[in-house]
Design a protein around this motif. Structure first.
Motif, mmCIF file in Angstrom:
data_model
loop_
_atom_site.group_PDB
_atom_site.id
_atom_site.type_symbol
_atom_site.label_atom_id
_atom_site.label_comp_id
_atom_site.label_asym_id
_atom_site.label_seq_id
_atom_site.Cartn_x
_atom_site.Cartn_y
_atom_site.Cartn_z
ATOM 1 N N UNK A 102 -28.839 -24.776 35.410
ATOM 2 C CA UNK A 102 -28.151 -24.320 36.622
ATOM 3 C C UNK A 102 -28.743 -23.010 37.128
ATOM 4 N N UNK A 103 -29.049 -22.095 36.214
ATOM 5 C CA UNK A 103 -29.658 -20.821 36.604
ATOM 6 C C UNK A 103 -31.023 -21.035 37.246
ATOM 7 N N UNK A 104 -31.782 -21.962 36.683
ATOM 8 C CA UNK A 104 -33.108 -22.247 37.220
ATOM 9 C C UNK A 104 -33.020 -22.723 38.666
ATOM 10 N N UNK A 105 -31.999 -23.499 38.973
ATOM 11 C CA UNK A 105 -31.828 -23.975 40.354
ATOM 12 C C UNK A 105 -31.650 -22.796 41.309
ATOM 13 N N UNK A 106 -30.897 -21.788 40.878
ATOM 14 C CA UNK A 106 -30.706 -20.601 41.718
ATOM 15 C C UNK A 106 -32.018 -19.855 41.876
ATOM 16 N N UNK A 107 -32.752 -19.680 40.783
ATOM 17 C CA UNK A 107 -34.011 -18.938 40.831
ATOM 18 C C UNK A 107 -35.032 -19.639 41.725
ATOM 19 N N UNK A 108 -35.024 -20.969 41.704
ATOM 20 C CA UNK A 108 -35.973 -21.730 42.519
ATOM 21 C C UNK A 108 -35.684 -21.570 44.014
ATOM 22 N N UNK A 109 -34.399 -21.438 44.343
ATOM 23 C CA UNK A 109 -34.007 -21.417 45.749
ATOM 24 C C UNK A 109 -33.860 -20.012 46.322
ATOM 25 N N UNK A 110 -33.790 -19.006 45.461
ATOM 26 C CA UNK A 110 -33.506 -17.650 45.935
ATOM 27 C C UNK A 110 -34.657 -16.708 45.598
ATOM 28 N N UNK A 111 -35.554 -16.462 46.528
ATOM 29 C CA UNK A 111 -36.659 -15.546 46.279
ATOM 30 C C UNK A 111 -36.151 -14.170 45.884
ATOM 31 N N UNK A 112 -36.899 -13.518 45.024
ATOM 32 C CA UNK A 112 -36.654 -12.125 44.604
ATOM 33 C C UNK A 112 -35.524 -11.969 43.597
ATOM 34 N N UNK A 113 -34.658 -12.978 43.428
ATOM 35 C CA UNK A 113 -33.505 -12.789 42.547
ATOM 36 C C UNK A 113 -33.935 -12.563 41.101
ATOM 37 N N UNK A 114 -34.860 -13.376 40.597
ATOM 38 C CA UNK A 114 -35.266 -13.256 39.196
ATOM 39 C C UNK A 114 -35.853 -11.882 38.912
ATOM 40 N N UNK A 115 -36.775 -11.438 39.770
ATOM 41 C CA UNK A 115 -37.417 -10.149 39.533
ATOM 42 C C UNK A 115 -36.425 -9.001 39.680
#
Length: 231
Positions: free
Chosen positions: A116-129
């Motif tokens: 589920x977290x990966x789905x957010x990271x894939x769709x939301x630029x800059x969030x992971x960093x």
């Protein structure tokens, strides 16, 4: 922060949020320039500070926002963001139980949360960093607040998300919370090392690493009769 921020049209809220995430994800806290955030958001710096009284207020709001966005996705509250706009979050769905509420295996839940977290990271630029910078921030201005927010978020998520787990599968000497923390640290440490070396982050590679770490930890944590990974 000024509660009037929530009275803005969602599109304008998201412009400000995305601008903040972009600038803070590319710079450490001290070197992130609020003039640049205001420019990217299409507002004046004065208006930015009308909604967020200072740089720290904006930064901590964004950190909480991202944590909530991820948790909402994990809890099954929505599809996450799309394009370059993060979703605004949502309330936990009532009535029909979410899938995670019916799962009793600790490691199956971990997999569901990671995917589920990966789905957010894939769709939301800059969030992971942005989140990785936050977790490893050494800036004294925000470090204490971030550490406290992170500890509270991890504790709250663990109690809620894993409340229906069958803990009898664990070896008596193994604390489930520490297994959870170890997997979080492994994943975040991997992302941190990638960021420090300016290497590109592969979502596929993250998940491959995650499944290996999960397998190792399951062998450490579970009684022998529960160690076999399900297909």
């Amino acid at each position: 922060m000024n509660e009037q921020f929530y009275e803005l049209p969602q599109e304008k809220q998201l412009r400000i949020i995305n601008a903040g995430l972009e600038v803070f994800s590319k710079n450490d806290y001290r070197h992130a320039v609020t003039d640049e955030i205001a420019r990217k958001a299409g507002i004046s710096k004065g208006l930015l500070f009308y909604y967020f009284h200072n740089k720290k207020s904006l930064y901590l709001y964004l950190f909480d926002y991202c944590a909530s966005l991820i948790m909402n996705q994990v809890m099954g509250d929505g599809p996450g963001g799309s394009g370059d706009e993060p979703a605004s979050g949502g309330n936990e769905s009532g009535g029909k139980a979410a899938r995670w509420e019916t799962v009793t295996d600790f490691f199956e839940l971990l997999e569901m949360a990671a995917e589920a977290k990966i789905k957010v990271l894939e769709k939301t630029p800059y969030l992971a960093d942005f989140m990785v910078r936050g977790y490893y921030s050494e800036d004294g201005i925000v470090k204490e607040d971030l550490n406290r927010a992170t500890m509270e978020a991890v504790s709250s998520a663990f109690k809620k998300y894993f409340r229906n787990v069958d803990y009898s599968r664990f070896k008596p000497e193994v604390p489930p919370m520490e297994i959870y923390e170890m997997l979080v640290w492994l994943t975040e440490g991997y992302l941190h090392d990638k960021r420090k070396s300016n290497a590109s982050i592969s979502i596929k590679e993250i998940m491959e690493k995650f499944y290996v770490w999960e397998k190792w930890l399951k062998q450490i944590a579970y009684k022998e009769e529960y160690q076999k990974m399900e297909a």
